[in-house]
Design a protein around this motif. Structure first.
Motif, short mmCIF file in Angstrom:
data_model
loop_
_atom_site.label_atom_id
_atom_site.label_comp_id
_atom_site.label_asym_id
_atom_site.label_seq_id
_atom_site.Cartn_x
_atom_site.Cartn_y
_atom_site.Cartn_z
N LEU A 136 22.05 72.72 104.27
CA LEU A 136 22.43 73.72 105.27
C LEU A 136 21.82 73.42 106.64
CD1 LEU A 136 21.97 76.98 103.14
CD2 LEU A 136 24.12 75.84 103.69
N LEU A 144 23.12 75.67 111.43
CA LEU A 144 23.86 75.15 110.29
C LEU A 144 24.50 73.81 110.62
CD1 LEU A 144 25.60 78.43 109.08
CD2 LEU A 144 24.01 77.04 107.73
N LYS A 146 27.13 70.50 109.45
CA LYS A 146 28.51 70.42 108.97
C LYS A 146 28.60 70.53 107.44
CE LYS A 146 32.71 67.65 109.38
NZ LYS A 146 33.32 66.41 109.98
N LYS A 149 28.09 74.16 106.43
CA LYS A 149 29.23 75.02 106.75
C LYS A 149 30.35 74.84 105.73
CE LYS A 149 28.45 75.31 111.75
NZ LYS A 149 28.98 75.00 113.11
N LEU A 152 29.27 76.76 102.63
CA LEU A 152 29.31 78.20 102.86
C LEU A 152 30.74 78.71 103.00
CD1 LEU A 152 26.30 78.74 105.30
CD2 LEU A 152 26.52 79.54 102.94
N ALA A 153 31.64 77.88 103.50
CA ALA A 153 33.04 78.29 103.61
C ALA A 153 33.62 78.56 102.23
CB ALA A 153 33.85 77.21 104.33
N VAL A 197 23.09 82.28 108.22
CA VAL A 197 24.06 82.30 107.11
C VAL A 197 24.86 83.59 107.13
CG1 VAL A 197 24.29 82.32 104.60
CG2 VAL A 197 22.69 80.74 105.69
N PHE A 200 27.48 83.40 109.76
CA PHE A 200 28.58 82.52 109.35
C PHE A 200 29.51 83.24 108.37
CE2 PHE A 200 30.69 79.51 106.64
CZ PHE A 200 31.14 78.53 107.51
N ALA A 204 33.38 84.28 108.79
CA ALA A 204 34.35 83.75 107.82
C ALA A 204 35.13 84.86 107.14
CB ALA A 204 33.63 82.90 106.78
#
Length: 258
Positions: A136, A144, A146, A149, A152-153, A197, A200, A204
């Motif tokens: 992370l 964060l 790449k 991310k 986490l996506a 986080v 993010f 999202a």
């Protein structure tokens, strides 16, 4: 004269015969008494043996009764243990039962889980996604990267469809003092990472009223900090899904003067 002599001889002979019979009878009587004594002794021995056997029989009966009672107690205990085992197996199965959210999260993060970068657990309806900090964030950073991310996506995609859960993001570090960066302590770093986080996940599409952030710094380690491996395990982000209502907003402060 001759007649008198004959009578005397007959009388003498009769006396001799009677004395012989008496001695024979006396001998027979002695023999019978001796035999009777032997029989009485044998009877006494037999009675003694019978009494001994009777005592042994009573002792055996007592043992049988005791064993019967013990057997009943043991059977009751076995039945009780069997019932307890069944209950425990039922509870264990319930505890280990995985939710649909768990299955979705496991499928979404399969690659990361297989690579050992993410761990997924669920117990008593509480699911935890444990992510190592290196996927992370870079060292000492709360920005964060790449790879983080991307992981986490996949998490956010599952969390968007989760209802009735509180989603708490927890930041954890090792106990090594920070050597660089703009953070005063590991505690500040853990909070900043948890907030990154949360932001993010919100961006999202995860409902923000169910999101929370917490930083624990170095104070909740899961491994000793005296080895590189242990410190690596302690540097982590945990996303915890626990049963509960949406997080209520903090009450507004009362007006001054009230």
């Amino acid at each position: 004269m001759r007649t008198v002599v004959v009578v005397a001889l007959v009388g003498l002979t009769s006396a001799c015969v009677s004395a012989g019979k008496f001695r024979n009878k006396a001998a027979e009587a002695d023999e019978l008494r001796a035999h009777g004594a032997e029989l009485e002794a044998a009877l006494a021995r037999t009675n003694g043996e019978l009494e001994k056997r009777s005592e042994e029989a009573r002792a055996l009966q007592a043992q049988v009764a005791e064993l019967s009672t013990s057997r009943g107690t043991l059977e009751a205990r076995v039945n009780e243990l069997s019932t307890s085992k069944s209950k425990l197996e039922t509870v264990k199965a319930e505890l280990e039962k995985k939710s649909s959210e768990y299955e979705k999260m496991a499928n979404a993060l399969r690659g990361e889980i297989d690579a050992g970068r993410v761990e997924l657990t669920e117990l008593r309806g509480k699911m935890t996604v444990k992510m190592k900090d290196k996927i992370l964030f870079s060292s000492g950073s709360a920005t964060l990267g790449k790879p983080g991310k991307g992981a986490l996506a996949a998490v956010a995609e599952v969390l968007r469809g989760v209802d009735g859960k509180v989603i708490r993001v927890e930041g954890h570090t090792d106990n090594v003092p920070l050597g660089r960066g703009g953070f005063v302590s590991n505690w500040d770093l853990s909070v900043a990472r948890a907030l990154a986080v949360v932001r993010f996940l919100q961006e999202a599409g995860v409902e923000p009223t169910r999101l929370a952030a917490a930083g624990y710094g170095e104070y909740q380690p899961i491994a000793p900090n005296d080895t590189p491996e242990g410190r690596s395990q302690n540097r982590r982000i945990e996303i915890v899904l626990a049963p509960g209502e949406a997080l209520a907003p903090a009450p507004a402060p009362a007006p001054a003067g009230m």
